[in-house]
Design a protein around this motif. Sequence first.
Motif, mmCIF file in Angstrom:
data_model
loop_
_atom_site.group_PDB
_atom_site.id
_atom_site.type_symbol
_atom_site.label_atom_id
_atom_site.label_comp_id
_atom_site.label_asym_id
_atom_site.label_seq_id
_atom_site.Cartn_x
_atom_site.Cartn_y
_atom_site.Cartn_z
ATOM 1 N N PHE A 42 -7.710 9.696 3.173
ATOM 2 C CA PHE A 42 -6.746 8.704 3.603
ATOM 3 C C PHE A 42 -6.080 8.133 2.450
ATOM 4 C CE2 PHE A 42 -8.482 5.683 7.463
ATOM 5 C CZ PHE A 42 -8.391 6.720 8.417
ATOM 6 N N ASP A 73 -16.660 3.819 9.483
ATOM 7 C CA ASP A 73 -16.252 3.123 10.580
ATOM 8 C C ASP A 73 -16.794 3.259 11.895
ATOM 9 O OD1 ASP A 73 -14.316 1.610 11.718
ATOM 10 O OD2 ASP A 73 -12.743 2.907 11.806
ATOM 11 N N ALA A 88 -7.100 -2.592 0.872
ATOM 12 C CA ALA A 88 -6.647 -1.181 1.046
ATOM 13 C C ALA A 88 -6.657 -0.673 -0.505
ATOM 14 C CB ALA A 88 -5.386 -1.214 1.541
ATOM 15 N N SER A 130 0.837 -1.289 -0.058
ATOM 16 C CA SER A 130 -0.056 0.064 0.003
ATOM 17 C C SER A 130 0.868 1.005 -0.050
ATOM 18 C CB SER A 130 -0.764 -0.013 1.242
ATOM 19 O OG SER A 130 -1.724 -1.178 1.321
ATOM 20 N N ARG A 166 -3.552 4.653 1.177
ATOM 21 C CA ARG A 166 -3.886 3.057 1.498
ATOM 22 C C ARG A 166 -3.261 2.554 2.791
ATOM 23 N NH1 ARG A 166 -2.626 2.534 -4.691
ATOM 24 N NH2 ARG A 166 -4.667 3.079 -5.520
ATOM 25 N N ASP A 173 -2.926 4.637 5.358
ATOM 26 C CA ASP A 173 -4.027 4.957 6.525
ATOM 27 C C ASP A 173 -4.970 4.120 6.758
ATOM 28 O OD1 ASP A 173 -2.572 7.235 6.793
ATOM 29 O OD2 ASP A 173 -3.839 8.345 5.250
ATOM 30 N N TRP A 174 -5.469 3.293 5.705
ATOM 31 C CA TRP A 174 -6.705 2.545 5.648
ATOM 32 C C TRP A 174 -6.139 1.261 6.360
ATOM 33 C CZ3 TRP A 174 -8.026 -2.382 4.686
ATOM 34 C CH2 TRP A 174 -9.511 -2.766 4.665
ATOM 35 N N TYR A 194 -14.163 7.544 6.237
ATOM 36 C CA TYR A 194 -12.769 7.627 5.651
ATOM 37 C C TYR A 194 -13.165 7.585 4.005
ATOM 38 C CZ TYR A 194 -11.505 5.658 10.140
ATOM 39 O OH TYR A 194 -11.335 5.256 11.462
ATOM 40 N N GLN A 208 -15.536 4.470 3.630
ATOM 41 C CA GLN A 208 -15.864 3.839 4.760
ATOM 42 C C GLN A 208 -16.467 4.352 5.896
ATOM 43 O OE1 GLN A 208 -12.618 1.458 6.145
ATOM 44 N NE2 GLN A 208 -13.715 0.704 7.947
ATOM 45 N N ASN A 211 -7.734 -0.107 10.088
ATOM 46 C CA ASN A 211 -8.628 -1.409 10.008
ATOM 47 C C ASN A 211 -8.062 -2.607 10.681
ATOM 48 O OD1 ASN A 211 -11.517 -1.136 8.412
ATOM 49 N ND2 ASN A 211 -9.851 0.436 7.657
ATOM 50 N N VAL A 260 -10.831 7.195 0.632
ATOM 51 C CA VAL A 260 -9.464 6.628 0.218
ATOM 52 C C VAL A 260 -9.151 7.218 -1.049
ATOM 53 C CG1 VAL A 260 -7.908 4.389 0.124
ATOM 54 C CG2 VAL A 260 -9.794 4.492 1.508
#
Length: 377
Positions: A67, A134, A126, A21, A69, A71-72, A149, A132, A76, A151
Amino acid sequence: DTEARPLVDWRQAREIAVAMSRDDVLSMPERRKLDAEFRELVRRCVPIVSAYTGDTLPDAPERTFAFDRVDWVNANIDAFEAMFAPLEGLNLLGDAANRTVAAEMMGTLNQKVLSAEVGLLLGYLARKVLGQYDLTLLGREPVSAGKLYYVEPNIRAAEQLLGLPRDDFRMWLALHEVTHAFEFEAHPWLREHFNAMLERYFGFLKEDAQHLRATGLSGLRTYVDRIRQGTGESGSWLESVMSPEQRELFTAMQATMCIIEGYSNHVMNAVGRTLLPNYELISRRFSERQQNRTQADRLLAKLTGLDVKMEQYRLGEEFIDFVVKARGHDFARRVWDGPDSLPTMAEIKQPQRWLDRMDGRDIRRPMGRSVLATGHA
């Protein structure tokens, strides 16, 4: 050492996912600029979704983040670890005093393989997730409001690949995610209900792990017998290894997800048709994107159960659309009255059955008692 080996080395899983990512990382100036853009989008969406749904939502823009990738993955991986937590502490190799060197080596190998698989799955997701909502689940405290979020590298890639107009596509996407926030935060029972189902589900997984620990390879016969008994509602391989009780719970979870995803899609499309000049173009090309996935994507979706999630979008949206057309949106909103008002999977596939059940409930209700739509049963 009597301590059981963790099923997953989360540091290893994270390293693998992050390695997949690291491209297209957001700089701090770009992140600040995008945070402001997405918060403005959400700020525009909130009153629009509120006007359509009749619900209210406080302070959502302040919980919105752009975000990349990595960050994601970081956001998660804790959720993934929580998913495995009910199985941790189970000493599947037996007591330390009775372990052989071969058993220890096998435990290490299994941990490395499972850690790599989890890392690869996180890294794959990702690169796919666009937005998302969350929400803290699985009983973690304190309960906080959900976060939104977006991405950016994946959104940017979708825009370029599909030739989508930037402003309209991002608004279209924001409408879907903001509706998720409305679903859970305007109806607090939904989080509690879904959380309870998750806890029961992971309890079942723990029971299965304990069964395997006690019976060894001979316990595999249990799963062979389950497969022979049928694959459940969705035909997913995940259901094929479940007991009837597990399958019933899994189907109820699937039905709930169908309504959560389907209602968001309905709102996104109902509002988007009149709000976005390029709505038809976005809707058509995004649908084509789902249909034209690569063979590798299709295989991974099948293996992980992600194909079931795509089916949730379709079935749930068709259910809500049917009810809205037949009775209007106010009637469709009754799915949020409480757990007893959620449709079963059978009712989602045949919406008239849910309408008949709700009508029967109305007939039995004493005169003068109104239908609640506040999110409490």
